[in-house]
Design a protein around this motif. Structure first.
Motif, short mmCIF file in Angstrom:
data_model
loop_
_atom_site.label_atom_id
_atom_site.label_comp_id
_atom_site.label_asym_id
_atom_site.label_seq_id
_atom_site.Cartn_x
_atom_site.Cartn_y
_atom_site.Cartn_z
N ARG A 29 3.09 15.69 -2.18
CA ARG A 29 2.19 14.73 -1.53
C ARG A 29 2.34 13.38 -2.21
NH1 ARG A 29 -1.81 14.31 1.91
NH2 ARG A 29 -1.80 16.53 2.35
N GLY A 30 2.64 12.36 -1.42
CA GLY A 30 2.81 11.01 -1.95
C GLY A 30 3.45 10.13 -0.90
N ASP A 31 4.11 9.07 -1.34
CA ASP A 31 4.77 8.12 -0.44
C ASP A 31 6.26 8.42 -0.43
OD1 ASP A 31 5.87 5.91 0.89
OD2 ASP A 31 4.16 4.67 0.34
N GLY A 32 6.70 9.18 0.58
CA GLY A 32 8.10 9.57 0.66
C GLY A 32 9.03 8.38 0.84
N ARG A 90 1.37 3.23 9.56
CA ARG A 90 0.07 3.83 9.78
C ARG A 90 -0.49 3.40 11.14
NH1 ARG A 90 -2.35 1.74 5.85
NH2 ARG A 90 -1.68 3.28 4.33
N ALA A 91 -0.31 2.11 11.47
CA ALA A 91 -0.80 1.61 12.76
C ALA A 91 -0.11 2.33 13.92
CB ALA A 91 -0.56 0.10 12.85
N CYS A 92 1.18 2.64 13.76
CA CYS A 92 1.91 3.35 14.81
C CYS A 92 1.36 4.77 14.98
CB CYS A 92 3.40 3.39 14.48
SG CYS A 92 4.20 1.77 14.60
N LEU A 152 0.85 -1.19 0.00
CA LEU A 152 0.00 0.00 0.00
C LEU A 152 0.88 1.24 0.00
CD1 LEU A 152 -2.60 -1.11 2.69
CD2 LEU A 152 -2.80 -1.30 0.20
N LEU A 153 0.49 2.25 -0.77
CA LEU A 153 1.25 3.49 -0.86
C LEU A 153 0.62 4.55 0.04
CD1 LEU A 153 1.94 3.69 -4.70
CD2 LEU A 153 3.45 2.84 -2.90
N GLU A 154 1.49 5.34 0.71
CA GLU A 154 1.03 6.43 1.55
C GLU A 154 0.69 7.65 0.69
OE1 GLU A 154 0.52 6.53 4.77
OE2 GLU A 154 1.21 4.50 5.22
N ASP A 155 -0.10 8.55 1.23
CA ASP A 155 -0.43 9.80 0.55
C ASP A 155 -0.30 10.92 1.57
OD1 ASP A 155 -1.26 11.68 -1.28
OD2 ASP A 155 -3.39 11.31 -0.94
N GLU A 156 0.97 11.33 1.83
CA GLU A 156 1.26 12.32 2.85
C GLU A 156 2.34 13.27 2.35
OE1 GLU A 156 0.36 9.84 6.94
OE2 GLU A 156 2.42 10.24 6.36
N PRO A 157 2.44 14.45 2.94
CA PRO A 157 3.49 15.39 2.54
C PRO A 157 4.88 14.81 2.84
CG PRO A 157 1.78 16.51 3.79
CD PRO A 157 1.51 15.04 3.92
N LEU A 207 3.20 14.17 -8.74
CA LEU A 207 3.02 14.47 -7.32
C LEU A 207 2.82 15.97 -7.14
CD1 LEU A 207 5.81 12.18 -5.80
CD2 LEU A 207 3.38 11.66 -6.16
N ALA A 208 1.71 16.35 -6.55
CA ALA A 208 1.35 17.76 -6.40
C ALA A 208 2.11 18.39 -5.24
CB ALA A 208 -0.15 17.89 -6.18
N PRO A 209 2.42 19.70 -5.35
CA PRO A 209 3.10 20.40 -4.25
C PRO A 209 2.15 20.64 -3.08
CG PRO A 209 2.60 21.93 -6.01
CD PRO A 209 2.22 20.56 -6.53
N VAL A 210 2.73 20.79 -1.87
CA VAL A 210 1.94 21.10 -0.67
C VAL A 210 2.63 22.23 0.07
CG1 VAL A 210 0.97 18.80 -0.42
CG2 VAL A 210 3.17 19.31 0.62
N ASP A 211 2.07 22.61 1.22
CA ASP A 211 2.55 23.76 1.96
C ASP A 211 3.98 23.56 2.46
OD1 ASP A 211 0.11 24.91 1.56
OD2 ASP A 211 -0.72 24.20 3.47
#
Length: 705
Positions: free
Chosen positions: A441-444, A660-662, A398-403, A551-555
């Protein structure tokens, strides 16, 4: 007539199908039994190896100091925590080898200094040459009858001790009855020889001359193996024999009423003995026993040929789906177990090597330690490749979707290769956005893995020149370029470049090493991110990989994320470390104390909660898998109590779902085992730079303490 033929055919087919189902069930039951036995054997071997390691440590204590007092031995055994780390052991002791004519003077000294009531006892006939007297045994209270016993006065015990002394190896006695065992159950002694001068002498004559005694442990078979059967599941038991299956040679009887069912044997070499493990399990009940046969016939009388055939087809299809689903679950479970079980000992190898390299080593020793570290990291990469390929091929990743910060991730992925490349005469050039200047934003973690695999591939095939890593940002895309001046490739090689387990030619693996999975994993990760990868290359002209990811830019990043670029030499933090593995605790303590941190350690989640509530720690380094309550539950309890200390998970379970569980449990950071000093420092810096804001964002407002 036709109807009768169809009915007869349907009956025959049903019976055959029933037999096939029965045979399949029997085969599955046999396979399950074999797997249960293997789990039990692994647990038994590990337990015996732990015992031997404890005795080897005791021998090393004598080798290091030359003389160990009774109080020092007691303190050493207390620190080992035998009830926790050596389940089933009756005690840890030292047997002293006394030359002729020295016994009386030695006994007088013992009485005068530490044990006024001490005396030497014998079982049969003492050896006129030497006396083998149990000097120390802890805990003393349950083993008091054994203190002062001359084990050389009994032929069986004397033979094992003498062979251990002559060979320098661990030895186990034949079956005996321990003098301290009131139940008179079968038992044995395990002995490790101790020599003057440290180490094991090269010749037998030297070993006999320099032997001063044995580090030893007494065991009652029934207690020693208690709990092993619980590991393999209900309905399975085992017995242990010293060689032949005879009642007087049985060390442990755990079969009970299981005789007459399935049975298998395993032979294990233990301390110069061949122990026979006999495993047993009840047979499955046949569907044709008792009333089952009449139930089958009753079903057949109401069946028709066509309906039976359709029913069987439908049932076979459903069974196939269930088997496929079970196989899928088994594969996922296997991957999770393999990830944890392989990464845990790797953490010990890599971590201890990094700690060793922080010492002032002689050049030759430093070179050898560097080789160990390099091999350890290579093994980590190989394990990661195999596990990640299995997950991608299975579709379970599974891929993350986070900054995340692409500059930081690319630098963290590429920098570990710099030292090895420099030694090979290759320069590493990084053209990256400043850390903290750009976020996407994506899976770093997976972006870092793409960079790591591409840089590792470039470093492997570049013998001189330069490897360049460049990250370019656009309004709606992120571009990664990894270029090298290496050997390059022809068109035929490029055509199969991303196929798993393939390399440029058959000699490539022998010359350069690797699994042939790295680029395949890169391609699958890029596809999973809906990106594109392009290769520009020619033989002798180097290779350029270009990866484009939508991958889109974020703040802008938080203070904590911007603070982790530079790795300081000191942190000056008050850290609580919770882990049930003593090696992990030693590694973590060494890393942190070298960073001028004050460190407390605990061995389980419940103790971690008590300690974190009682003291003002700056951060908690929390293992996930621990006895009792695990790291996740311990963190939940801390948050419920209103404790706002940052918690960093340290686990060999390193998948996206594990991370994610952590986070969901209330943790703010994660370091996957095996981790190095830099990875640990960066994560501790990140979570402590703006700790209150980080915790508030992760878990919401905390309860009033």
């Amino acid at each position: 007539m036709v109807g009768l033929l169809i009915e007869a055919a349907s009956i025959a087919m049903t019976i055959l199908s029933g037999e096939a189902v029965h045979r399949s069930a029997e085969e599955r039951a046999a396979l399950l039994f074999e797997r249960q036995v293997e789990r039990g054997m692994v647990a038994a071997r590990e337990r015996l190896e732990k015992y031997e390691q404890g005795l080897l440590s005791g021998a090393a204590l004598f080798n290091a100091s030359g003389q160990v007092s009774r109080s020092e031995w007691r303190e050493y055994v207390d620190r080992l925590e035998p009830e926790r780390w050596f389940p089933g052991i009756s005690g840890l002791g030292f047997i002293r080898r006394l030359p002729p004519g020295t016994v009386d003077d030695w006994v007088a000294e013992v009485r005068a200094t530490s044990a006024p009531e001490f005396e030497v006892t014998v079982l049969d006939s003492p050896d006129p040459a030497h006396r083998y007297v149990i000097d120390y045994i802890e805990p003393l209270a349950p083993n008091l009858p054994a203190r002062g016993l001359d084990i050389g006065s009994e032929e069986n015990r004397r033979a094992a001790a003498t062979e251990s002394m002559r060979t320098g190896e661990t030895r186990i006695t034949n079956i005996i009855t321990l003098v301290q065992d009131d139940a008179r159950k079968p038992g044995f002694l395990m002995l490790v020889p101790v020599y003057t001068g440290g180490g094991i002498p090269r010749t037998e004559a030297e070993r006999v001359e320099r032997c001063i005694g044995w580090s030893y442990a007494p065991f009652v078979g029934e207690i020693t193996m208690r709990g092993i059967a619980d590991i393999v599941g209900a309905g399975v038991g085992f017995s242990i024999y010293d060689g032949d299956r005879a009642a007087d040679r049985r060390i442990f009887d755990g079969v009970g009423g299981l005789a007459g069912g399935r049975e298998t044997e395993r032979i294990v070499d233990v301390g110069g003995k061949q122990w026979r493990f006999v495993w047993a399990k009840h047979d499955a009940v046949s569907i044709f026993q008792d009333d089952s046969w009449w139930m089958v016939l009753l079903g057949l009388l109401f069946s028709t040929g066509l309906l039976v055939i359709m029913f069987l087809l439908h049932r076979s299809h459903g069974r196939a789906l269930r088997i496929a689903e079970q196989a899928s679950r088994s594969k996922s479970d296997f991957l999770a177990v393999m990830s944890h079980e392989v990464r845990t000992p790797l953490h010990g190898i890599v971590g201890m090597t990094e700690i060793l390299l922080e010492d002032d080593l002689p050049p030759k020793s430093r070179e050898r330690a560097e080789s160990i570290r390099s091999s350890g990291h290579a093994l980590v990469r190989l394990v990661n490749d195999v596990l990640d390929f299995s997950k991608l091929d299975h579709g379970s990743m599974l891929l993350e979707d986070e900054p995340f910060d692409p500059g930081h991730e690319a630098k963290a992925a590429a920098e570990p290769f710099r030292g090895g490349m420099r030694r090979a005469g290759v320069d590493l050039e990084l053209e990256l956005p400043p850390v903290g200047a750009e976020r996407r934003r994506g899976d770093g973690l997976r972006f870092r893995q793409i960079v790591q695999n591409l840089v590792g591939n470039a470093a492997k095939f570049t013998e001189s020149g330069t490897v360049t890593v460049r990250v370019e940002t656009e309004a709606d895309a992120l571009r990664l370029v990894v270029a090298d001046t290496g050997i390059g490739m022809d068109e035929r090689t490029v055509a199969r470049l991303f196929r798993p387990f393939e390399q440029a030619e058959r000699s490539t693996t022998r010359r350069f090493g690797g699994t042939g999975l790295g680029l395949s994993i890169v391609k699958q990760l890029v596809d999973a991110m809906h990106g594109d990868i392009r290769v520009d290359t020619a033989l002798g002209a180097g290779t350029r990989f270009t990866v484009t990811l939508p991958l889109a830019p974020v703040d802008a990043p938080t203070v904590a994320e911007a603070a982790t670029d530079e790795v300081p030499d000191a942190l000056d933090l008050y850290v609580l470390m919770a882990d049930d593995n003593p090696v992990n605790l030693r590694i973590g303590r060494a890393f942190l104390e070298n960073l001028r941190c004050e460190v407390d350690t605990v061995g389980d989640g419940e103790a971690a909660v008590e300690a974190a509530v009682a003291a003002p720690y700056d951060v908690v380094l929390m293992d996930w898998k621990m006895p009792g309550i695990d790291g996740l539950e311990a963190t939940r309890r801390l948050r419920a109590l209103g404790v706002d200390v940052p918690v960093v998970a340290a686990s060999a379970n390193a998948s996206a779902s594990d991370r994610r569980a952590c986070r969901e449990a209330g943790m703010q950071g994660f370091v996957g085992k095996p981790f190095g000093r830099e990875a640990l420092v960066r994560e501790l810096l990140r979570v402590t730079a703006d700790a209150p804001e980080t915790i508030e964002a992760a878990v919401g407002p905390l309860a009033d303490a």
